[in-house]
Design a protein around this motif. Structure first.
Motif, PDB file in Angstrom:
ATOM      1  N   ALA A 118       1.630  50.421 -41.505  1.00 46.04           N
ATOM      2  CA  ALA A 118       0.202  50.318 -41.201  1.00 46.04           C
ATOM      3  C   ALA A 118      -0.445  51.683 -40.973  1.00 46.04           C
ATOM      4  CB  ALA A 118      -0.009  49.440 -39.969  1.00 46.04           C
ATOM      5  N   HIS A 119       0.352  52.648 -40.517  1.00 46.41           N
ATOM      6  CA  HIS A 119      -0.214  53.949 -40.144  1.00 46.41           C
ATOM      7  C   HIS A 119       0.877  54.992 -40.117  1.00 46.41           C
ATOM      8  CE1 HIS A 119       1.644  52.895 -36.347  1.00 46.41           C
ATOM      9  NE2 HIS A 119       0.942  51.784 -36.343  1.00 46.41           N
ATOM     10  N   VAL A 120       0.575  56.197 -40.588  1.00 50.69           N
ATOM     11  CA  VAL A 120       1.525  57.304 -40.446  1.00 50.69           C
ATOM     12  C   VAL A 120       0.809  58.497 -39.832  1.00 50.69           C
ATOM     13  CG1 VAL A 120       3.091  56.642 -42.293  1.00 50.69           C
ATOM     14  CG2 VAL A 120       1.138  58.100 -42.819  1.00 50.69           C
ATOM     15  N   VAL A 121       1.548  59.258 -39.035  1.00 51.91           N
ATOM     16  CA  VAL A 121       1.012  60.467 -38.414  1.00 51.91           C
ATOM     17  C   VAL A 121       2.011  61.595 -38.620  1.00 51.91           C
ATOM     18  CG1 VAL A 121      -0.350  59.302 -36.652  1.00 51.91           C
ATOM     19  CG2 VAL A 121       2.031  59.857 -36.184  1.00 51.91           C
ATOM     20  N   SER A 122       1.554  62.830 -38.435  1.00 48.11           N
ATOM     21  CA  SER A 122       2.491  63.942 -38.465  1.00 48.11           C
ATOM     22  C   SER A 122       3.361  63.860 -37.203  1.00 48.11           C
ATOM     23  CB  SER A 122       1.744  65.267 -38.548  1.00 48.11           C
ATOM     24  OG  SER A 122       0.911  65.430 -37.438  1.00 48.11           O
ATOM     25  N   PRO A 123       4.556  64.432 -37.251  1.00 45.24           N
ATOM     26  CA  PRO A 123       5.548  64.103 -36.220  1.00 45.24           C
ATOM     27  C   PRO A 123       5.361  64.793 -34.869  1.00 45.24           C
ATOM     28  CG  PRO A 123       6.496  65.588 -37.841  1.00 45.24           C
ATOM     29  CD  PRO A 123       5.131  65.247 -38.341  1.00 45.24           C
ATOM     30  N   PHE A 124       4.591  65.877 -34.792  1.00 45.10           N
ATOM     31  CA  PHE A 124       4.521  66.604 -33.529  1.00 45.10           C
ATOM     32  C   PHE A 124       3.659  65.825 -32.554  1.00 45.10           C
ATOM     33  CE2 PHE A 124       5.733  69.592 -36.712  1.00 45.10           C
ATOM     34  CZ  PHE A 124       6.751  70.295 -36.099  1.00 45.10           C
ATOM     35  N   GLY A 125       4.296  65.232 -31.572  1.00 44.22           N
ATOM     36  CA  GLY A 125       3.606  64.344 -30.659  1.00 44.22           C
ATOM     37  C   GLY A 125       4.368  63.033 -30.509  1.00 44.22           C
ATOM     38  N   ALA A 126       5.348  62.819 -31.376  1.00 46.10           N
ATOM     39  CA  ALA A 126       6.202  61.628 -31.278  1.00 46.10           C
ATOM     40  C   ALA A 126       5.377  60.354 -31.251  1.00 46.10           C
ATOM     41  CB  ALA A 126       7.101  61.729 -30.033  1.00 46.10           C
ATOM     42  N   ARG A 127       4.423  60.278 -32.159  1.00 45.75           N
ATOM     43  CA  ARG A 127       3.516  59.138 -32.146  1.00 45.75           C
ATOM     44  C   ARG A 127       3.800  58.118 -33.248  1.00 45.75           C
ATOM     45  NH1 ARG A 127      -1.266  59.909 -29.084  1.00 45.75           N
ATOM     46  NH2 ARG A 127      -1.040  61.772 -27.804  1.00 45.75           N
ATOM     47  N   GLY A 128       4.827  58.383 -34.082  1.00 42.10           N
ATOM     48  CA  GLY A 128       5.161  57.454 -35.154  1.00 42.10           C
ATOM     49  C   GLY A 128       5.948  56.266 -34.632  1.00 42.10           C
ATOM     50  N   GLY A 129       7.196  56.504 -34.272  1.00 37.33           N
ATOM     51  CA  GLY A 129       8.046  55.419 -33.778  1.00 37.33           C
ATOM     52  C   GLY A 129       7.501  54.801 -32.501  1.00 37.33           C
ATOM     53  N   ASN A 130       6.994  55.643 -31.609  1.00 39.95           N
ATOM     54  CA  ASN A 130       6.455  55.109 -30.348  1.00 39.95           C
ATOM     55  C   ASN A 130       5.205  54.272 -30.605  1.00 39.95           C
ATOM     56  OD1 ASN A 130       8.345  56.244 -28.411  1.00 39.95           O
ATOM     57  ND2 ASN A 130       7.526  58.233 -29.024  1.00 39.95           N
ATOM     58  N   GLY A 131       4.363  54.740 -31.522  1.00 39.69           N
ATOM     59  CA  GLY A 131       3.177  53.954 -31.891  1.00 39.69           C
ATOM     60  C   GLY A 131       3.587  52.613 -32.490  1.00 39.69           C
ATOM     61  N   GLY A 132       4.650  52.630 -33.286  1.00 36.34           N
ATOM     62  CA  GLY A 132       5.129  51.389 -33.909  1.00 36.34           C
ATOM     63  C   GLY A 132       5.599  50.385 -32.877  1.00 36.34           C
ATOM     64  N   LEU A 133       6.311  50.855 -31.858  1.00 32.93           N
ATOM     65  CA  LEU A 133       6.781  49.929 -30.820  1.00 32.93           C
ATOM     66  C   LEU A 133       5.600  49.362 -30.025  1.00 32.93           C
ATOM     67  CD1 LEU A 133      10.062  51.619 -29.529  1.00 32.93           C
ATOM     68  CD2 LEU A 133       9.817  49.607 -30.987  1.00 32.93           C
TER      69      LEU A 133
END
Lengths: 65, 514
Positions: free
Chosen positions: B304-319
């Motif tokens: 649904a959404h992708v972000v650049s990794p600095f900030g750890a918002r990919g996997g955490n956003g997914g959960l």
């Protein structure tokens, strides 16, 4: 807070001369870097979002009338 | 030592021999998001079929920084404490410019929370724990080596390929948890709009013995990697994550080669006594679907959404997506909620994705400024940071994942503290013999502090003895409060005092019935 646009310097000519003097001896690239640092320092000093937004808009009008 | 990838148990799908009945939920993709989705639904009593195209957990450590909120969610799914135990707990980050430290930050400056600010743990460990929980759960039908080749979204109907042939699956809801390169998104030809940043990063996990402290270390223009940026993170098993900025001109194929990677890392760590565990080269992207809910097909996580990794918002956003969807979909399928709850999922998580994208985009701009004025201000900020504290606040090497506060239209009282306002994740606090967070969910909870709680069907009352942490986070100077906490542990509404009718009305709204 409203942006102050009325004269706010005790001695406008002196302040203006001081700004120019601060750039003396700097290359053009260094002058740009100096200005950037100065903008950041003064923006933080002002702090207020509304005043900064007004200042940005005024600078924009002065640059691209 | 290198992680040993075991094969997950493949079984012949029933659909190969006879048509299967229509399933309530089919989840596509068994990464952290798909696995957590199946477990969260099961926690609410809802079964699912979980499909994955391979039969191993993640190759390479990939996502490594699990936020406090993710750990709380994982704890509800039964694996949070294993993650904390195995992972490297950290809360201090240090940022360097050239050869000096310009500032440090502490992500969890206050006590009274069960979970730490962050734990570093390789994605394959998290997937392994989640997979074990999934395999032990009778409500989840997990089918490795079942690849979705096509979908008819209107029905919805999936065409699934296995090593033994193909079959068809029907479901009331299909949850696309199939990652950044989502096959379902591609098949449905949905626009994945956003921005590609012209920058490449080398990402490497190395195994070495080192006694650097468990901190996040980020360098702008370090002496060992001039003009670029670098990141170092500690993981368990003597594995270290290294990110090195390469510039847009870098050739991704050539940069992946060990003879290129090893000297770069040697300059950073000062020796060659390490083993390459995993190497990849990536570019930054920030994109999202316009809507996450497309009729009966719902997108969750990186699909649904992708972000650049600095900030750890990919996997955490997914959960956090999982967290926002599970209770709603389970209630909808059980007949307790109306379809409006899916619109609420869409509204909340597109809001969350926008916040993540905004943060991630700003970090990227700072880390990889365009030539000209962007670079001028970036360099100026870093030059000022050593002397002027305000510039440290501008220096952006990643704004680490925190749950957003949803913009809820809900009863609130200005006398109560902002930290627990409606739309926020309920702040944890110690209770006698335990933690508040563990007492919240899977049902709605009415937290009654210094107030008598009205009794309402389907709502559990929690009336703990007051302590300083509870007062500070939930009461402020008010003598008492009632907080309605949703099954996802988000504060849904709060009052300094309320009757049964007021609380009932909010419950009805929560289920999309009012």
């Amino acid at each position: 807070m409203k942006l102050v646009t009325e004269p706010n310097f005790a001695d406008p000519d002196e302040t203006y001369a001081r700004l120019l003097a601060a750039h003396s001896g700097l290359s053009e690239a260094e002058s740009h870097a100096f200005n950037a640092a100065l903008v950041l320092i003064l923006m933080n000093h002002i702090g207020d979002d509304a005043a900064i937004a007004e200042a940005l808009a005024l600078a924009h009008r002065a640059t691209k009338p | 030592m290198a992680y040993e990838h075991r094969r997950l148990p493949y079984r012949r799908a029933p659909g190969l021999d006879a048509p299967e009945p229509c399933h309530d939920v089919v989840i596509v993709g068994a990464g952290p998001v798909g696995l957590a989705m199946a477990l969260d639904l099961a926690n609410h009593g809802q079964g699912s079929v979980l499909l994955d195209d391979n039969d191993r957990v993640s190759i390479g450590s990939r996502a490594i920084c699990w936020s406090k909120r993710s750990l709380e969610i994982l704890a509800r799914l039964g694996v949070g404490h294993r993650c904390v135990e195995k992972g490297v707990t950290w809360h201090v980050g240090r940022t360097f410019h050239r050869d000096r430290e310009i500032f440090a930050f502490d992500l969890l400056p206050e006590d009274g929370h069960e979970m730490p600010a962050f734990v570093n743990l390789q994605q394959y460990h998290v997937e392994e724990y989640l997979t074990e929980a999934v395999l032990a759960n009778p409500l989840i039908d997990f089918r490795p080596l079942n690849r979705v080749a096509a979908i008819r979204p209107a029905l919805p109907e999936l065409y699934v390929q296995t090593p033994e042939g193909s079959y068809t699956l029907q479901a009331r809801y299909v949850l696309a948890c199939d990652g950044a390169r989502s096959a379902i998104r591609t098949i449905m030809r949905l626009e994945f709009a956003g921005e590609l940043f012209e920058e490449r990063f080398l990402i490497a996990d190395i195994e070495m013995k080192a006694d650097f402290p468990p901190e996040r270390r980020f360098w702008f223009e370090p002496p060992f990697h001039p003009g670029q940026s670098a990141l170092l993170h500690k993981q368990p098993d003597n594995i270290w994550r290294i990110d090195l900025q390469l510039g847009w001109d870098a050739d991704p194929e050539a940069e992946r080669a060990p003879e290129r990677v090893i000297p770069r890392i040697e300059r950073m760590v000062g020796h060659r006594d390490f083993r390459l565990d995993w190497v990849s080269v990536y570019s930054f992207q920030c994109r999202r679907l316009d809507r996450f809910v497309h009729g009966p097909v719902i997108f969750v996580g990186d699909s649904a959404h992708v972000v650049s990794p600095f900030g750890a918002r990919g996997g955490n956003g997914g959960l956090q997506d999982v967290d926002a969807l599970g209770w709603r979909l389970a209630a909808l399928l059980a007949g307790r909620a109306s379809e409006r709850v899916l619109s609420a999922y869409d509204a909340e998580r597109t809001f969350g994705a926008d916040e993540n994208i905004r943060n991630s985009t700003r970090t990227t701009r700072f880390m990889t400024p365009a030539d000209g004025v962007e670079r001028l201000y970036r360099d100026s900020t870093l030059a000022l940071a050593a002397e002027a504290p305000f510039a440290r606040a501008l220096a952006n090497s990643g704004r680490l994942s925190r749950p957003c506060t949803y913009p809820l239209d809900a009863p609130d009282d200005p006398a109560l503290p902002a930290t627990s306002r409606p739309g926020s994740v309920a702040p944890d606090a110690p209770l006698e013999g335990g933690w508040l967070m563990r007492q919240l969910g899977p049902d709605p909870v009415l937290l009654a502090l210094g107030r008598e709680a009205p009794r309402i069907d389907g709502v559990r009352i929690l009336a703990p003895a007051l302590n300083d942490h509870l007062r500070q986070r939930y009461l402020g100077n008010a003598p008492g409060a009632l907080c309605l906490i949703r099954p996802d542990q988000v504060v849904g509404a709060r009052w300094t005092t309320a009757d049964a009718a007021a609380v009932s009305h909010e419950i009805d709204r929560m289920w999309g019935r009012a």
